[in-house]
Motif scaffolding. Structure first.
Motif, PDB file in Angstrom:
ATOM      1  N   LEU A 143      32.703  31.728  49.054  1.00  0.00           N
ATOM      2  CA  LEU A 143      32.960  30.863  47.907  1.00  0.00           C
ATOM      3  C   LEU A 143      34.229  31.281  47.165  1.00  0.00           C
ATOM      4  O   LEU A 143      35.031  30.434  46.757  1.00  0.00           O
ATOM      5  CB  LEU A 143      31.766  30.891  46.951  1.00  0.00           C
ATOM      6  CG  LEU A 143      30.513  30.134  47.388  1.00  0.00           C
ATOM      7  CD1 LEU A 143      29.404  30.333  46.365  1.00  0.00           C
ATOM      8  CD2 LEU A 143      30.818  28.652  47.561  1.00  0.00           C
ATOM      9  N   ALA A 144      34.419  32.598  46.996  1.00  0.00           N
ATOM     10  CA  ALA A 144      35.618  33.078  46.313  1.00  0.00           C
ATOM     11  C   ALA A 144      36.880  32.708  47.093  1.00  0.00           C
ATOM     12  O   ALA A 144      37.883  32.281  46.508  1.00  0.00           O
ATOM     13  CB  ALA A 144      35.540  34.590  46.112  1.00  0.00           C
ATOM     14  N   LEU A 145      36.819  32.863  48.420  1.00  0.00           N
ATOM     15  CA  LEU A 145      37.973  32.483  49.236  1.00  0.00           C
ATOM     16  C   LEU A 145      38.262  30.992  49.107  1.00  0.00           C
ATOM     17  O   LEU A 145      39.432  30.573  49.051  1.00  0.00           O
ATOM     18  CB  LEU A 145      37.713  32.848  50.699  1.00  0.00           C
ATOM     19  CG  LEU A 145      37.681  34.350  51.033  1.00  0.00           C
ATOM     20  CD1 LEU A 145      37.330  34.552  52.495  1.00  0.00           C
ATOM     21  CD2 LEU A 145      39.024  34.988  50.709  1.00  0.00           C
ATOM     22  N   TYR A 146      37.202  30.192  49.060  1.00  0.00           N
ATOM     23  CA  TYR A 146      37.416  28.749  48.888  1.00  0.00           C
ATOM     24  C   TYR A 146      38.077  28.445  47.549  1.00  0.00           C
ATOM     25  O   TYR A 146      39.006  27.631  47.481  1.00  0.00           O
ATOM     26  CB  TYR A 146      36.083  28.003  48.984  1.00  0.00           C
ATOM     27  CG  TYR A 146      36.213  26.562  48.583  1.00  0.00           C
ATOM     28  CD1 TYR A 146      36.799  25.626  49.430  1.00  0.00           C
ATOM     29  CD2 TYR A 146      35.779  26.129  47.321  1.00  0.00           C
ATOM     30  CE1 TYR A 146      36.947  24.300  49.046  1.00  0.00           C
ATOM     31  CE2 TYR A 146      35.923  24.809  46.929  1.00  0.00           C
ATOM     32  CZ  TYR A 146      36.513  23.897  47.795  1.00  0.00           C
ATOM     33  OH  TYR A 146      36.665  22.588  47.401  1.00  0.00           O
ATOM     34  N   LEU A 205      48.015  35.427  45.291  1.00  0.00           N
ATOM     35  CA  LEU A 205      47.287  36.662  45.568  1.00  0.00           C
ATOM     36  C   LEU A 205      47.474  37.153  46.991  1.00  0.00           C
ATOM     37  O   LEU A 205      47.498  38.365  47.237  1.00  0.00           O
ATOM     38  CB  LEU A 205      45.793  36.444  45.295  1.00  0.00           C
ATOM     39  CG  LEU A 205      45.453  35.833  43.929  1.00  0.00           C
ATOM     40  CD1 LEU A 205      43.956  35.606  43.817  1.00  0.00           C
ATOM     41  CD2 LEU A 205      45.954  36.717  42.807  1.00  0.00           C
ATOM     42  N   PHE A 206      47.609  36.229  47.922  1.00  0.00           N
ATOM     43  CA  PHE A 206      47.698  36.605  49.325  1.00  0.00           C
ATOM     44  C   PHE A 206      48.271  35.429  50.090  1.00  0.00           C
ATOM     45  O   PHE A 206      48.257  34.285  49.607  1.00  0.00           O
ATOM     46  CB  PHE A 206      46.298  36.968  49.846  1.00  0.00           C
ATOM     47  CG  PHE A 206      46.290  38.114  50.822  1.00  0.00           C
ATOM     48  CD1 PHE A 206      46.723  39.371  50.443  1.00  0.00           C
ATOM     49  CD2 PHE A 206      45.819  37.931  52.122  1.00  0.00           C
ATOM     50  CE1 PHE A 206      46.699  40.427  51.348  1.00  0.00           C
ATOM     51  CE2 PHE A 206      45.789  38.982  53.017  1.00  0.00           C
ATOM     52  CZ  PHE A 206      46.235  40.231  52.634  1.00  0.00           C
ATOM     53  N   LEU A 207      48.756  35.691  51.293  1.00  0.00           N
ATOM     54  CA  LEU A 207      49.361  34.627  52.095  1.00  0.00           C
ATOM     55  C   LEU A 207      48.629  34.383  53.409  1.00  0.00           C
ATOM     56  O   LEU A 207      48.996  33.487  54.159  1.00  0.00           O
ATOM     57  CB  LEU A 207      50.830  34.965  52.405  1.00  0.00           C
ATOM     58  CG  LEU A 207      51.755  35.102  51.198  1.00  0.00           C
ATOM     59  CD1 LEU A 207      53.149  35.535  51.653  1.00  0.00           C
ATOM     60  CD2 LEU A 207      51.829  33.802  50.417  1.00  0.00           C
ATOM     61  N   PHE A 261      33.678  30.290  40.659  1.00  0.00           N
ATOM     62  CA  PHE A 261      34.085  31.680  40.865  1.00  0.00           C
ATOM     63  C   PHE A 261      33.060  32.647  40.276  1.00  0.00           C
ATOM     64  O   PHE A 261      32.773  33.692  40.873  1.00  0.00           O
ATOM     65  CB  PHE A 261      35.454  31.938  40.241  1.00  0.00           C
ATOM     66  CG  PHE A 261      35.911  33.367  40.349  1.00  0.00           C
ATOM     67  CD1 PHE A 261      36.396  33.859  41.554  1.00  0.00           C
ATOM     68  CD2 PHE A 261      35.828  34.221  39.254  1.00  0.00           C
ATOM     69  CE1 PHE A 261      36.791  35.196  41.670  1.00  0.00           C
ATOM     70  CE2 PHE A 261      36.229  35.539  39.358  1.00  0.00           C
ATOM     71  CZ  PHE A 261      36.709  36.033  40.568  1.00  0.00           C
ATOM     72  N   CYS A 262      32.501  32.313  39.122  1.00  0.00           N
ATOM     73  CA  CYS A 262      31.479  33.177  38.515  1.00  0.00           C
ATOM     74  C   CYS A 262      30.237  33.242  39.390  1.00  0.00           C
ATOM     75  O   CYS A 262      29.602  34.302  39.517  1.00  0.00           O
ATOM     76  CB  CYS A 262      31.133  32.677  37.118  1.00  0.00           C
ATOM     77  SG  CYS A 262      32.448  32.937  35.902  1.00  0.00           S
ATOM     78  N   VAL A 263      29.864  32.112  40.001  1.00  0.00           N
ATOM     79  CA  VAL A 263      28.744  32.116  40.943  1.00  0.00           C
ATOM     80  C   VAL A 263      29.060  33.029  42.121  1.00  0.00           C
ATOM     81  O   VAL A 263      28.229  33.831  42.553  1.00  0.00           O
ATOM     82  CB  VAL A 263      28.445  30.685  41.429  1.00  0.00           C
ATOM     83  CG1 VAL A 263      27.416  30.706  42.558  1.00  0.00           C
ATOM     84  CG2 VAL A 263      27.934  29.829  40.271  1.00  0.00           C
ATOM     85  N   TRP A 292      45.739  31.231  45.409  1.00  0.00           N
ATOM     86  CA  TRP A 292      46.174  31.132  44.022  1.00  0.00           C
ATOM     87  C   TRP A 292      45.017  31.475  43.093  1.00  0.00           C
ATOM     88  O   TRP A 292      43.874  31.113  43.356  1.00  0.00           O
ATOM     89  CB  TRP A 292      46.657  29.718  43.704  1.00  0.00           C
ATOM     90  CG  TRP A 292      48.050  29.418  44.141  1.00  0.00           C
ATOM     91  CD1 TRP A 292      48.444  28.802  45.308  1.00  0.00           C
ATOM     92  CD2 TRP A 292      49.253  29.697  43.428  1.00  0.00           C
ATOM     93  NE1 TRP A 292      49.809  28.695  45.347  1.00  0.00           N
ATOM     94  CE2 TRP A 292      50.339  29.220  44.213  1.00  0.00           C
ATOM     95  CE3 TRP A 292      49.531  30.297  42.204  1.00  0.00           C
ATOM     96  CZ2 TRP A 292      51.663  29.332  43.815  1.00  0.00           C
ATOM     97  CZ3 TRP A 292      50.854  30.399  41.797  1.00  0.00           C
ATOM     98  CH2 TRP A 292      51.898  29.928  42.592  1.00  0.00           C
ATOM     99  N   GLY A 293      45.333  32.127  41.982  1.00  0.00           N
ATOM    100  CA  GLY A 293      44.311  32.409  40.992  1.00  0.00           C
ATOM    101  C   GLY A 293      44.889  33.133  39.795  1.00  0.00           C
ATOM    102  O   GLY A 293      45.930  33.798  39.904  1.00  0.00           O
ATOM    103  N   PRO A 294      44.255  33.020  38.636  1.00  0.00           N
ATOM    104  CA  PRO A 294      44.670  33.830  37.484  1.00  0.00           C
ATOM    105  C   PRO A 294      44.494  35.315  37.790  1.00  0.00           C
ATOM    106  O   PRO A 294      43.600  35.696  38.546  1.00  0.00           O
ATOM    107  CB  PRO A 294      43.726  33.372  36.361  1.00  0.00           C
ATOM    108  CG  PRO A 294      43.187  32.054  36.822  1.00  0.00           C
ATOM    109  CD  PRO A 294      43.137  32.121  38.308  1.00  0.00           C
ATOM    110  N   VAL A 295      45.319  36.145  37.209  1.00  0.00           N
ATOM    111  CA  VAL A 295      45.266  37.587  37.464  1.00  0.00           C
ATOM    112  C   VAL A 295      43.877  38.147  37.190  1.00  0.00           C
ATOM    113  O   VAL A 295      43.407  39.056  37.878  1.00  0.00           O
ATOM    114  CB  VAL A 295      46.332  38.306  36.611  1.00  0.00           C
ATOM    115  CG1 VAL A 295      46.175  39.820  36.702  1.00  0.00           C
ATOM    116  CG2 VAL A 295      47.733  37.882  37.039  1.00  0.00           C
ATOM    117  N   LEU A 296      43.181  37.588  36.209  1.00  0.00           N
ATOM    118  CA  LEU A 296      41.857  38.094  35.849  1.00  0.00           C
ATOM    119  C   LEU A 296      40.879  38.009  37.010  1.00  0.00           C
ATOM    120  O   LEU A 296      39.993  38.870  37.147  1.00  0.00           O
ATOM    121  CB  LEU A 296      41.316  37.304  34.649  1.00  0.00           C
ATOM    122  CG  LEU A 296      39.922  37.688  34.144  1.00  0.00           C
ATOM    123  CD1 LEU A 296      39.898  39.152  33.707  1.00  0.00           C
ATOM    124  CD2 LEU A 296      39.494  36.777  32.998  1.00  0.00           C
TER     125      LEU A 296
END
Length: 230
Positions: free
Chosen positions: A151-154, A97-99, A184-186, A105-109
């Protein structure tokens, strides 16, 4: 700009044979190309922020328009990339997703969900005329949002963080095995706190309840002759 982004990524992935990034040695770019790519990502963020600065008249609305631009750009990037090279094949395909500062890293969703949330918040923020001053509740809401972002960044950088002690080359070679959807949902729920607050404020106003023990004075008509005055 989403098409330009998708085309640039397509050119790079064709050069290194990584249309699907989830394979061994996912980031084989070395030398000046890697540095140029990092600067390009930073320049894209500056461009999106500039759109918001030009579109809004207050800082609140400027951030709102920036969020809308970012969300639309991110979603259309995947739409156009699918049109160009038939990837991603599904919303669960892994993507880099980004560098900055480490590979995400993550699923496209996952980024699509965040992009949709940004569009919703940006739309509410730019259309709301609520000028009430910030309260402790407001600061708490934005604190929840900041925690959700952290949390999302982690979650996105968890695999890179586990190998960071081995050096930057190790973080570029790592392939994630699983995505922490519960956490991620949290994070997504916490990031949605400002959306919930604006939606609550924009909802229908409830009539004020009478204070217990207080009775409104009654006004009785006073009859004078054939006329009734109030």
């Amino acid at each position: 700009m989403a098409w330009v982004e998708a085309a640039s990524v397509y050119y790079l992935r064709v050069m290194v044979g990584r249309i699907d990034p989830y394979q061994e040695n996912p980031l084989p770019i070395r030398g000046v190309l890697g540095e140029v790519e990092l600067v390009r990502e930073a320049a894209t963020l500056v461009m999106l922020l500039t759109i918001g600065m030009l579109a809004g008249r207050t800082w609140h609305k400027r951030l709102g328009y920036t969020a809308i631009a970012f969300g639309v750009w991110d979603i259309l990037y995947y739409v156009f990339l699918r049109m160009i090279c038939d990837w991603p094949r599904s919303l669960l395909d892994w993507d880099i997703l980004f560098l900055l500062p480490l590979p995400w890293w993550g699923p496209v969703l996952a980024p699509v969900c965040i992009a949709l949330l940004m569009i919703v918040w940006g739309t509410l923020a730019t259309q709301s005329n609520d000028r009430r001053p910030a309260t402790p509740v407001t600061w708490a809401v934005w604190g929840m949002n900041g925690l959700g972002i952290a949390l999302a960044l982690y979650v996105f950088m968890a695999d890179s963080l586990r190998t960071v002690h081995e050096g930057l080359d190790a973080t570029r070679r790592v392939l994630p095995a699983s995505f922490n959807w519960p956490l991620f949902c949290v994070a997504l729920g916490l990031m949605a706190a400002p959306v919930a607050q604006i939606g609550w404020r924009m909802g229908p106003r409830r009539p004020a309840l009478p204070v217990e023990g207080c009775v409104a004075p009654s006004i009785e008509p006073i009859q004078t002759g054939d006329r009734i005055s109030m």
